[in-house]
Design an enzyme around this catalytic site. Structure first.
Site, PDB file in Angstrom:
ATOM      1  NE  ARG A  83      60.191 -14.147  94.349  1.00 29.12           N
ATOM      2  CZ  ARG A  83      59.011 -13.636  94.699  1.00 29.12           C
ATOM      3  NH1 ARG A  83      57.912 -14.376  94.612  1.00 29.12           N
ATOM      4  NH2 ARG A  83      58.911 -12.397  95.132  1.00 29.12           N
ATOM      5  CE  LYS A 186      58.855 -10.170  91.853  1.00 28.47           C
ATOM      6  NZ  LYS A 186      57.500 -10.659  91.587  1.00 28.47           N
ATOM      7  CD  GLU A 222      52.619 -15.332  86.868  1.00 33.59           C
ATOM      8  OE1 GLU A 222      52.604 -14.937  88.038  1.00 33.59           O
ATOM      9  OE2 GLU A 222      53.626 -15.793  86.322  1.00 33.59           O
TER      10      GLU A 222
HETATM   11  C1  LIG Z   1      56.235 -10.931  91.942  1.00 32.27           C
HETATM   12  C2  LIG Z   1      55.294 -11.686  91.129  1.00 32.27           C
HETATM   13  C3  LIG Z   1      54.224 -12.413  91.691  1.00 32.27           C
HETATM   14  C4  LIG Z   1      53.874 -12.355  93.155  1.00 32.27           C
HETATM   15  O1  LIG Z   1      54.864 -12.769  94.019  1.00 32.27           O
HETATM   16  P1  LIG Z   1      54.797 -12.383  95.557  1.00 32.27           P
HETATM   17  O2  LIG Z   1      56.002 -13.015  96.137  1.00 32.27           O
HETATM   18  O3  LIG Z   1      53.545 -12.928  96.096  1.00 32.27           O
HETATM   19  O4  LIG Z   1      54.816 -10.903  95.617  1.00 32.27           O
HETATM   20  C5  LIG Z   1      53.429 -13.170  90.849  1.00 32.27           C
HETATM   21  N1  LIG Z   1      53.649 -13.201  89.515  1.00 32.27           N
HETATM   22  C6  LIG Z   1      54.654 -12.506  88.943  1.00 32.27           C
HETATM   23  C7  LIG Z   1      54.841 -12.596  87.481  1.00 32.27           C
HETATM   24  C8  LIG Z   1      55.492 -11.714  89.724  1.00 32.27           C
HETATM   25  O5  LIG Z   1      56.455 -11.014  89.143  1.00 32.27           O
END
Ligand SMILES: *Cc1c(COP(=O)(O)O)cnc(C)c1O
Length: 343
Positions: A83, A186, A222
């Site tokens: 990722r 991210k 989300e």
């Molecule tokens: C990091 C993140 C998640 C969750 O990702 P994981 O890999 O499960 O920790 C979900 N939504 C957003 C916006 C994030 O930044």
């Protein structure tokens, strides 16, 4: 560290001794250097660093946990590496190769091993960051980059214990990401704009807010840093993502989300990835938000335009929580080789 007192500290505020650093120079060898673990401390970068001016940077989030017998284990680290790589591509940063990424995570956790709490008393949150640290004034990618990992022992993310239901407001004015943007990676720039809606929702008595799609404001996306699942009968639904950093994605492809989807299919639940409307969410039996930081957090109340859907900690949420945590800490069978032991 008195682990009983961990929850007295603000989440993530405990500093540990070591951090791990790697560098990349786009004008010299064009390779990520060997990672070095050094005492935790300030980084020095010029005011013209691209991360400070244009937000050229991303972060990752992972956890190290202890098993019952005290071993240290991390979860699917190559997924975070992957990722981070597609995030780097989106932000024109040099991707950190998987072996460099995973070795650096292991080094950093092992150097800080005494900060991994005993099972049941917390976890060691791992924060990798990649950013343009070299100087650039005109809008362009930086000439050099830093990959840094630091860690902090943490207890439960929301107040109360891990399965305390939280109150969520469905956000009506602010959105998080639009198609063609960077919501699927991210990128650090996605997160500062979420601080204000988060603060407002807290002031209104909620634990956090849930964003809707930017186009129609009708479908669930989300929460600030965690994905969402809603349960109706034996069906588990979650907003669909294309994944792999697809620019159409407005939702971050969570590794917790992916793990839950796979585990729930094994267990015989019907798992549906699709657009989930607010109306459907307001008729669900259970809802939970999931991510590395929040783990599996039951949603006790969903508020939208004066309507409230009240929910308890249902059996599906409890099952998912127990199974995921069990796999992560070695008490449930790990069929897919997701866990990586460090000692
Ligand atoms: C990091 C993140 C998640 C969750 O990702 P994981 O890999 O499960 O920790 C979900 N939504 C957003 C916006 C994030 O930044």
């Amino acid at each position: 560290m008195d682990w009983e007192k961990l929850t007295d500290y603000a989440w993530g505020s405990v500093e540990t001794e070591f951090m791990t650093l790697c560098k990349y120079d786009a004008q010299a060898d064009k390779k990520w250097s060997k990672c070095e673990t050094v005492p935790y401390g300030d980084l020095s970068i010029p005011p013209r660093a691209s991360v400070l001016n244009y937000g050229q940077g991303l972060f990752e989030g992972m956890k190290a946990q202890r098993t019952e017998d005290g071993r240290i284990v991390i979860f699917r680290p190559e997924m975070n590496a992957r990722r981070a790589q597609y995030g780097c591509e989106r932000l024109l940063m040099p991707p950190v190769p998987t072996d460099v990424f995973v070795d650096a995570v292991k080094q950093c956790v092992l150097a800080n091993a005494k900060w991994v709490p005993p099972k049941g008393q917390g976890t060691l949150y791992i924060r990798p960051i990649v950013f343009g640290s070299g100087p650039i004034l005109g809008l362009a990618p930086a000439p050099s980059y830093t990959f840094c990992i630091y860690v902090s022992p943490v207890g439960s993310y929301f107040k109360g214990n891990q399965l305390t239901p939280i109150k969520i407001k469905i956000e009506e004015s602010f959105t998080r990401a639009a198609k063609g943007g960077s919501g699927g990676v991210k990128a650090i720039g996605n997160y500062a704009p979420s601080l204000m809606p988060q603060k407002k929702s807290k002031e209104e008595g909620f634990d956090n807010c849930l964003y809707l799609d930017a186009e129609e404001q009708k479908y669930l996306e989300e929460i600030g840093t965690s994905n969402i699942f809603v349960v109706k009968g034996k069906t588990i639904m979650t907003p669909a993502v294309k994944g792999g950093g697809d620019p159409e994605d407005t939702i971050l492809e969570g590794i917790t989300r992916d793990s839950i989807i796979q585990v729930c299919k094994d267990k015989g639940y019907e798992v549906v990835e699709k657009r989930v409307s607010v109306d459907e969410a307001l008729e669900c039996d259970e809802a939970m938000t999931v991510g590395t930081a929040v783990v599996v957090s039951p949603i006790g109340e969903l508020h939208y335009k004066g309507k409230v859907q009240k929910l308890g900690v249902g059996p599906v949420t409890q099952d998912i929580y127990d199974t995921l945590l069990g796999i992560q800490t070695g008490t449930h069978e790990d069929k897919r080789g997701w866990t990586v032991y460090l000692d």
